[in-house]
Design a protein around this motif. Sequence first.
Motif, PDB file in Angstrom:
ATOM      1  N   PHE A  85       0.827  -1.202   0.000  1.00  0.00           N
ATOM      2  CA  PHE A  85       0.000   0.000   0.000  1.00  0.00           C
ATOM      3  C   PHE A  85       0.862   1.253   0.000  1.00  0.00           C
ATOM      4  O   PHE A  85       0.608   2.207  -0.731  1.00  0.00           O
ATOM      5  CB  PHE A  85      -0.923   0.022   1.221  1.00  0.00           C
ATOM      6  N   GLU A  86       1.913   1.241   0.845  1.00  0.00           N
ATOM      7  CA  GLU A  86       2.787   2.411   0.925  1.00  0.00           C
ATOM      8  C   GLU A  86       3.585   2.577  -0.373  1.00  0.00           C
ATOM      9  O   GLU A  86       3.786   3.704  -0.846  1.00  0.00           O
ATOM     10  CB  GLU A  86       3.745   2.269   2.108  1.00  0.00           C
ATOM     11  N   VAL A  87       4.032   1.471  -0.942  1.00  0.00           N
ATOM     12  CA  VAL A  87       4.743   1.544  -2.227  1.00  0.00           C
ATOM     13  C   VAL A  87       3.845   2.159  -3.287  1.00  0.00           C
ATOM     14  O   VAL A  87       4.258   3.033  -4.060  1.00  0.00           O
ATOM     15  CB  VAL A  87       5.218   0.146  -2.669  1.00  0.00           C
ATOM     16  N   CYS A  88       2.588   1.729  -3.316  1.00  0.00           N
ATOM     17  CA  CYS A  88       1.625   2.272  -4.279  1.00  0.00           C
ATOM     18  C   CYS A  88       1.444   3.772  -4.071  1.00  0.00           C
ATOM     19  O   CYS A  88       1.451   4.544  -5.034  1.00  0.00           O
ATOM     20  CB  CYS A  88       0.296   1.547  -4.130  1.00  0.00           C
ATOM     21  N   ARG A  89       1.293   4.197  -2.822  1.00  0.00           N
ATOM     22  CA  ARG A  89       1.124   5.628  -2.530  1.00  0.00           C
ATOM     23  C   ARG A  89       2.319   6.430  -3.048  1.00  0.00           C
ATOM     24  O   ARG A  89       2.160   7.499  -3.641  1.00  0.00           O
ATOM     25  CB  ARG A  89       0.971   5.852  -1.028  1.00  0.00           C
ATOM     26  N   ARG A  90       3.531   5.933  -2.797  1.00  0.00           N
ATOM     27  CA  ARG A  90       4.726   6.680  -3.195  1.00  0.00           C
ATOM     28  C   ARG A  90       4.888   6.721  -4.716  1.00  0.00           C
ATOM     29  O   ARG A  90       5.288   7.746  -5.279  1.00  0.00           O
ATOM     30  CB  ARG A  90       5.965   6.067  -2.542  1.00  0.00           C
ATOM     31  N   ILE A  91       4.569   5.612  -5.376  1.00  0.00           N
ATOM     32  CA  ILE A  91       4.645   5.602  -6.838  1.00  0.00           C
ATOM     33  C   ILE A  91       3.645   6.587  -7.423  1.00  0.00           C
ATOM     34  O   ILE A  91       3.937   7.292  -8.399  1.00  0.00           O
ATOM     35  CB  ILE A  91       4.412   4.182  -7.385  1.00  0.00           C
ATOM     36  N   ARG A  92       2.465   6.665  -6.818  1.00  0.00           N
ATOM     37  CA  ARG A  92       1.428   7.552  -7.338  1.00  0.00           C
ATOM     38  C   ARG A  92       1.800   9.032  -7.223  1.00  0.00           C
ATOM     39  O   ARG A  92       1.174   9.884  -7.836  1.00  0.00           O
ATOM     40  CB  ARG A  92       0.101   7.297  -6.625  1.00  0.00           C
TER      41      ARG A  92
ATOM     42  N   ILE B  68      -1.109  -0.583 -11.645  1.00  0.00           N
ATOM     43  CA  ILE B  68      -0.636  -1.424 -10.553  1.00  0.00           C
ATOM     44  C   ILE B  68      -1.662  -2.516 -10.271  1.00  0.00           C
ATOM     45  O   ILE B  68      -2.844  -2.243 -10.083  1.00  0.00           O
ATOM     46  CB  ILE B  68      -0.375  -0.600  -9.278  1.00  0.00           C
ATOM     47  N   LEU B  69      -1.182  -3.770 -10.234  1.00  0.00           N
ATOM     48  CA  LEU B  69      -1.992  -4.931  -9.894  1.00  0.00           C
ATOM     49  C   LEU B  69      -1.478  -5.496  -8.576  1.00  0.00           C
ATOM     50  O   LEU B  69      -0.323  -5.917  -8.491  1.00  0.00           O
ATOM     51  CB  LEU B  69      -1.894  -5.989 -10.999  1.00  0.00           C
ATOM     52  N   PHE B  70      -2.311  -5.489  -7.539  1.00  0.00           N
ATOM     53  CA  PHE B  70      -1.909  -6.012  -6.240  1.00  0.00           C
ATOM     54  C   PHE B  70      -1.998  -7.539  -6.204  1.00  0.00           C
ATOM     55  O   PHE B  70      -2.929  -8.138  -6.756  1.00  0.00           O
ATOM     56  CB  PHE B  70      -2.830  -5.471  -5.137  1.00  0.00           C
ATOM     57  N   LEU B  71      -1.026  -8.147  -5.524  1.00  0.00           N
ATOM     58  CA  LEU B  71      -1.106  -9.549  -5.115  1.00  0.00           C
ATOM     59  C   LEU B  71      -1.284  -9.566  -3.607  1.00  0.00           C
ATOM     60  O   LEU B  71      -0.530  -8.911  -2.892  1.00  0.00           O
ATOM     61  CB  LEU B  71       0.185 -10.305  -5.470  1.00  0.00           C
ATOM     62  N   THR B  72      -2.260 -10.308  -3.116  1.00  0.00           N
ATOM     63  CA  THR B  72      -2.521 -10.256  -1.679  1.00  0.00           C
ATOM     64  C   THR B  72      -3.192 -11.523  -1.176  1.00  0.00           C
ATOM     65  O   THR B  72      -3.854 -12.235  -1.936  1.00  0.00           O
ATOM     66  CB  THR B  72      -3.414  -9.057  -1.326  1.00  0.00           C
TER      67      THR B  72
ATOM     68  N   LEU C 159     -11.385   2.731  -2.178  1.00  0.00           N
ATOM     69  CA  LEU C 159     -11.100   4.086  -1.700  1.00  0.00           C
ATOM     70  C   LEU C 159     -10.102   4.811  -2.599  1.00  0.00           C
ATOM     71  O   LEU C 159      -9.557   5.850  -2.240  1.00  0.00           O
ATOM     72  CB  LEU C 159     -10.558   4.030  -0.258  1.00  0.00           C
ATOM     73  N   GLU C 160      -9.840   4.229  -3.753  1.00  0.00           N
ATOM     74  CA  GLU C 160      -8.981   4.875  -4.758  1.00  0.00           C
ATOM     75  C   GLU C 160      -7.575   5.129  -4.249  1.00  0.00           C
ATOM     76  O   GLU C 160      -7.016   6.213  -4.428  1.00  0.00           O
ATOM     77  CB  GLU C 160      -9.618   6.177  -5.258  1.00  0.00           C
ATOM     78  N   LEU C 161      -7.009   4.097  -3.629  1.00  0.00           N
ATOM     79  CA  LEU C 161      -5.610   4.196  -3.230  1.00  0.00           C
ATOM     80  C   LEU C 161      -4.723   4.445  -4.442  1.00  0.00           C
ATOM     81  O   LEU C 161      -3.734   5.159  -4.369  1.00  0.00           O
ATOM     82  CB  LEU C 161      -5.189   2.903  -2.531  1.00  0.00           C
ATOM     83  N   GLY C 162      -5.092   3.877  -5.568  1.00  0.00           N
ATOM     84  CA  GLY C 162      -4.291   4.071  -6.776  1.00  0.00           C
ATOM     85  C   GLY C 162      -4.027   2.794  -7.528  1.00  0.00           C
ATOM     86  O   GLY C 162      -3.435   2.811  -8.597  1.00  0.00           O
TER      87      GLY C 162
END
Length: 221
Positions: A62-69, A76-80, A92-95
């Motif tokens: 999540f934090e990596v996604c925020r910083r990239i955005r 970005i495709l999340f694996l979880t 919530l449109e994290l990105g």
Amino acid sequence: MGQPILIVDDEPAIADTLIYALRTEGFEPAWCDLGSRAITAVEASEPALVILDVGLPDLSGFEVCRRIRRFSEVPILFLTARDGEVDRVVGLELGADDYVTKPFSPREVTARVRTILRRTRPAPPPAGFRIDAAARKAHYAGRLLDLTRFEFDLLRTLVARPGRVFTRTELMETVWAGAEDTQERTVDTHVKTLRAKLRAAAPEADPIQTHRGVGYSVDGP
């Protein structure tokens, strides 16, 4: 060569499986195992898409996604392993553009990758603009613009999504992330100076549109 895909996962077995599946489908995958390395890799050479594990050892996905955005709109495709949590975060449109829950089928991941790339295919740049993100140079009407750091990032953000209206808050979070002592009127001030430089290059043009009470956009192609 195929489109470059960055895999960010600290489990080599998962990474190897994805690398094989993506190469089989004609992509050019690369792999890193830490979030901090992923951010650096995207800054250095933006891939077509990032496959990002949520549970990384140094930074959360999540934090990596925020910083990239803060500097890139790369898909970005999340694996979880946490289906419900990511569903809420994406909502919530994290990105992020989509997510896949572990365990997953490599074929499913490659299918999601193709779907995202089709959906997020970048629009052609608006007429007159040429942006070189790596060199941080912007041309308009055939002339190189002399831009400050924030003017360049503001223009790049607007031009990347022609026709999209960015609110002042969105622009603050994207262009001025981490900057101190900034306020929403900072956006208006920089738009004003940016407009002046665009007019100097093309006096009859006014590509930045003001949406009163909302924000700004750049005319589409």
